[in-house]
Design an enzyme around this catalytic site. Structure first.
Site, short mmCIF file in Angstrom:
data_model
loop_
_atom_site.label_atom_id
_atom_site.label_comp_id
_atom_site.label_asym_id
_atom_site.label_seq_id
_atom_site.Cartn_x
_atom_site.Cartn_y
_atom_site.Cartn_z
N ASP A 94 -10.75 -3.30 -3.77
CA ASP A 94 -10.47 -2.69 -2.47
C ASP A 94 -11.77 -2.50 -1.69
O ASP A 94 -11.99 -1.47 -1.04
CB ASP A 94 -9.71 -1.37 -2.61
CG ASP A 94 -9.09 -0.91 -1.29
OD1 ASP A 94 -9.18 -1.65 -0.29
OD2 ASP A 94 -8.52 0.19 -1.25
N ASN A 133 -9.10 5.93 0.22
CA ASN A 133 -7.66 6.09 0.25
C ASN A 133 -7.00 4.95 -0.54
O ASN A 133 -7.22 3.79 -0.19
CB ASN A 133 -7.16 6.08 1.70
CG ASN A 133 -5.69 6.42 1.78
OD1 ASN A 133 -5.14 6.99 0.86
ND2 ASN A 133 -5.06 6.05 2.88
N HIS A 168 0.90 -1.16 0.00
CA HIS A 168 0.00 0.00 0.00
C HIS A 168 0.94 1.20 0.00
O HIS A 168 1.48 1.57 1.04
CB HIS A 168 -0.88 -0.06 1.25
CG HIS A 168 -1.64 1.21 1.56
ND1 HIS A 168 -2.99 1.23 1.77
CD2 HIS A 168 -1.24 2.49 1.72
CE1 HIS A 168 -3.38 2.47 2.05
NE2 HIS A 168 -2.33 3.26 2.03
#
Lengths: 436, 306
Positions: free
Chosen positions: A317, A290, A181
């Site tokens: 996600d 995010n 990430h």
């Protein structure tokens, strides 16, 4: 049990196949794949797939199932039901649960829940560092033995470059890919949306694209140093795509994914989706995610990266949050949106718009994630698991969050009219979802 | 005579006609504040709730005085902590307020978009008294009124806004307001606090104080939040003051009849020299006086009073 899916077009990038074929599933596996009419129908359950595309089961390699610890948002049962409903036969679940999946006992618990209640296969991703605190490495060998297929500190990236280097090296020892990430937390600071014109207008703190790009570059360099397999999660910026493209041209073992919201929406969705949203902003917390929704320029670059093969995977996600985290002031709201039940429909827009052929999309959503994580499946070769997704490429439907199998409703696509969806999902030869 | 809208959330979506209506109404209401008995019965029986999640002296007092001069009943609620800390969500606060059936809600909140959040949930009108770093519409309206009084017009002027533009809701609302009314807006400050996205609205951005001030009709200085120094937005107060401070020398770059504005509270000696703040070209106290009139106008126009 013998099941014949007849009359459809089989799309299997692993065999470079996109032609009419009948598919026979027996004992949970692919038993035969033959020209139409060759496999006898007698004594078999037959599913007519005329006009439909028969694909290897789709794999979403980046989801959050929230169990253990945040069962009010999602559970293994509801999350995998959402997966099946969305056309996915398998998901890889990120370790940022409570407790973090940083030890074999947590991995085993997740797999037990999946065995008991799972509608889709569940492949746990273990934590890179204990508690995802970015300090001490986890027992990668133990995690792998318990069933983890990759390692990641998703959501809490390792800021210390030395720790990241060692983690990559140690992961190589056990032949596990590391999912990064990529985000510089210092540079993100307390940003809540993409830093750009919309943030400046709305007076919201920005997260610059550079917060992602500097870490994409760092992790590629560190993976090269470590000789490790690196997979970059949810890329969102033009700069990230460019860095990965260059790394691949240099022959580095790096792969990456993006999510449907990054090639569908831009930062304007934070203001709202109406024509006058910039003038009458609604500060939509369902568009708070995010990495953040980026500019039009970034979105175009992500689409170009999908078209030219720089991007290997589309993953949703899927990040469930309840109204407790979303029905609040924008700055207070949690990051994340759910994607399992819209991912296929949104991704098929790329096919309808001529960005990708369907076979490329299936590679992005099945073949490639299986290869990157070393999973069985991702193909319909004889002997492969009987995981199948049947897609109606042209069926129009309206996204309605109230019909979702997910426990959560944090989806910015409610009300969108999409063309094409999964109408039948089989896991191990069993029907786990069928459109009425 | 009323605004055809439920809420006043920002200047971004006001038309020039609506702005003019508010300013004209405010101008006509100013006289009430000079009477021996400073009260008219216009909003008698109406309930106005002011909800302040951020400390504020002048805006809160200005709204309170405006409400009282129109004879509305007011309830003032100051919430020290953010909603997240105190336990009740903003949505619950909204539901509770709704149950008490107020006519207008005036809200200041540290989160950009909080008034918009409430406006979608409440039947009563919502007035944004400053949301995070987004908008502060009544401040911009009182600034427009002050400039119109001093210059006789709002079109064809060069307006320079100087300081921490990035974190300023006053700057954002004024950019919308002055551009809509036909003036030119220059934003000046260090690059760390100068958001390039505002250029898309039509504002001109510069790191040069001199470029912004040269030929300016209006010079608006913003308050420098001293905590920004610890967040790396600038080096020292001394350098900030020497580079962006308004003093008699730098003011000389502006037109001879340029006016000096500041939304307050002042950091004397930082962004503004006392000789300028208290000088003949300062309209800082006129801004305060006009604040009451503009807020009376907004309250009146949103509640449909005559």
């Amino acid at each position: 049990m013998s099941l014949l899916i007849a009359g459809g077009v089989v799309v299997d990038p692993a065999q470079e196949l996109e032609e009419p074929r009948d598919l026979l599933l027996e004992d949970g596996r692919v038993a035969a794949l033959e020209l139409p009419g060759v496999i006898p129908r007698e004594g078999r359950r037959v599913i007519d797939a005329t006009g439909l595309f028969v694909c290897p089961g789709l794999i979403d390699m980046h989801v959050h199932l929230r169990e253990p610890g945040e069962e009010y948002k999602e559970t293994v049962a509801t999350g995998t039901r959402a997966a099946a409903r969305g056309g996915f036969t398998a998901v890889a679940c990120m370790p940022n649960t409570r407790p973090v999946n940083d030890q074999a006992a947590v991995t085993r618990f997740i797999l037990e829940q999946a065995a008991r209640h799972g509608s889709a296969r569940v492949w746990p991703v273990g934590a890179l560092t204990q508690g995802s605190r970015g300090e001490a490495l986890c027992e990668y060998g133990e995690l792998k033995a318990a069933g983890c297929v990759a390692l990641s500190d998703d959501g809490r990236p390792v800021m210390n470059s030395l720790v990241m280097r060692r983690a990559l090296e140690y992961a190589r020892t056990f032949d596990l890919p590391v999912i990064s990430h990529a985000e510089d937390l210092e540079l993100r600071a307390d940003g809540v949306m993409h830093e750009g014109e919309v943030a400046h207008r709305l007076g919201l703190k920005g997260i610059p694209g550079a917060a992602e790009e500097v870490m994409v570059y760092r992790d590629i360099r560190l993976a090269w140093l470590a000789g490790a397999r690196l997979h970059l999660a949810h890329l969102s910026t033009a700069g990230s795509v460019a860095i990965v493209r260059e790394a691949k041209m240099a022959g580095l073992a790096v792969t990456c994914e993006t999510a449907p919201h990054y090639f569908t929406l831009t930062d304007e969705a934070v203001a709202g989706q109406g024509p006058d949203a910039l003038v009458r902003p609604v500060f939509d917390t369902h568009a708070k995610v995010n990495p953040p929704l980026r500019s039009r320029f970034d979105r175009e670059a992500v689409i170009a990266g999908l078209a030219d093969g720089t991007i290997d995977v589309i993953a949703s996600d899927h990040a469930p949050h309840s109204v407790l985290e979303k029905e609040v002031e924008f700055a207070e709201a949690a990051f994340g949106l759910i994607g399992l039940e819209t991912s296929v429909g949104l991704s098929l827009r790329l096919v309808h718009e001529g960005v990708l052929p369907l076979s490329r999309l299936i590679a992005l959503m099945s073949t490639n994630p299986a290869r990157i994580l070393g999973l069985p499946g991702g193909t319909l070769k004889v002997g492969a698991p009987g995981d199948v997704t049947v897609i109606d490429l042209f069926r129009p439907w309206t996204v309605d969050v109230n019909l979702f199998a997910s426990k959560s409703r944090n989806c910015p696509f409610h009300g969108w009219v999409l063309k094409g969806k999964a109408v039948l999902t089989l896991r191990g030869g069993e029907v786990v979802w069928q459109e009425e | 005579m009323r605004l055809k809208r439920k809420d006043l959330l920002g200047l971004a979506d006001l038309t020039p006609e609506e702005i003019t209506l508010i300013l004209d109404t405010a101008a006509s209401l100013k006289e009430i504040s000079t009477r021996p008995i400073k009260k008219v019965p216009t909003l008698r029986g109406k309930t106005v709730v002011t909800l302040f999640y951020e400390p504020s002296t002048r805006t809160r007092m200005s709204f309170e005085i405006a409400t009282k001069r129109l004879s509305a009943d007011t309830v003032n609620l100051t919430v020290a902590a953010s909603s997240a800390v105190k336990g009740e969500t903003l949505a619950d606060t909204a539901a509770n307020l709704e149950a008490m059936n107020p006519d207008l809600l005036v809200i200041r909140h540290q989160a950009s978009g909080a008034p918009h959040f409430l406006a979608r949930r409440l039947a009563c009108g919502v007035i944004n008294a400053g949301d995070g770093t987004h908008e502060h519409p009544t401040q911009a309206l009182l600034d427009l009124l002050t400039v119109r009084e001093a210059k006789g017009t709002l079109s064809g002027l060069k307006v320079a806004i100087v300081g921490d533009i990035l974190h300023s809701r006053v700057a954002r609302s004024n950019v919308h307001g002055f551009l809509k009314m036909g003036s030119e807006v220059w934003l000046a400050g260090p690059a760390t606090m100068l958001p390039p996205g505002l250029a898309a609205l039509g504002a001109r951005l510069t790191t040069s104080l001199r470029e912004a001030l040269t030929g300016a009709d209006v010079v608006m200085m913003l308050r420098l939040q001293l905590e920004r120094m610890g967040q790396h937005f600038f080096s020292t107060l001394r350098e900030y003051s020497r580079t962006y401070g308004l003093n008699p020398d730098t003011l000389a770059w502006a037109k001879e009849d340029a006016i000096v504005m500041h939304p307050g509270p002042l950091n004397r000696g930082v962004e503004i020299d006392p000789a300028v703040a208290d000088g003949p070209r300062s309209v800082i106290l006129e801004q305060v006086a006009n604040g009451v009139a503009v807020r009376m106008a907004v309250l009146l126009l949103l509640s449909g009073g005559e």
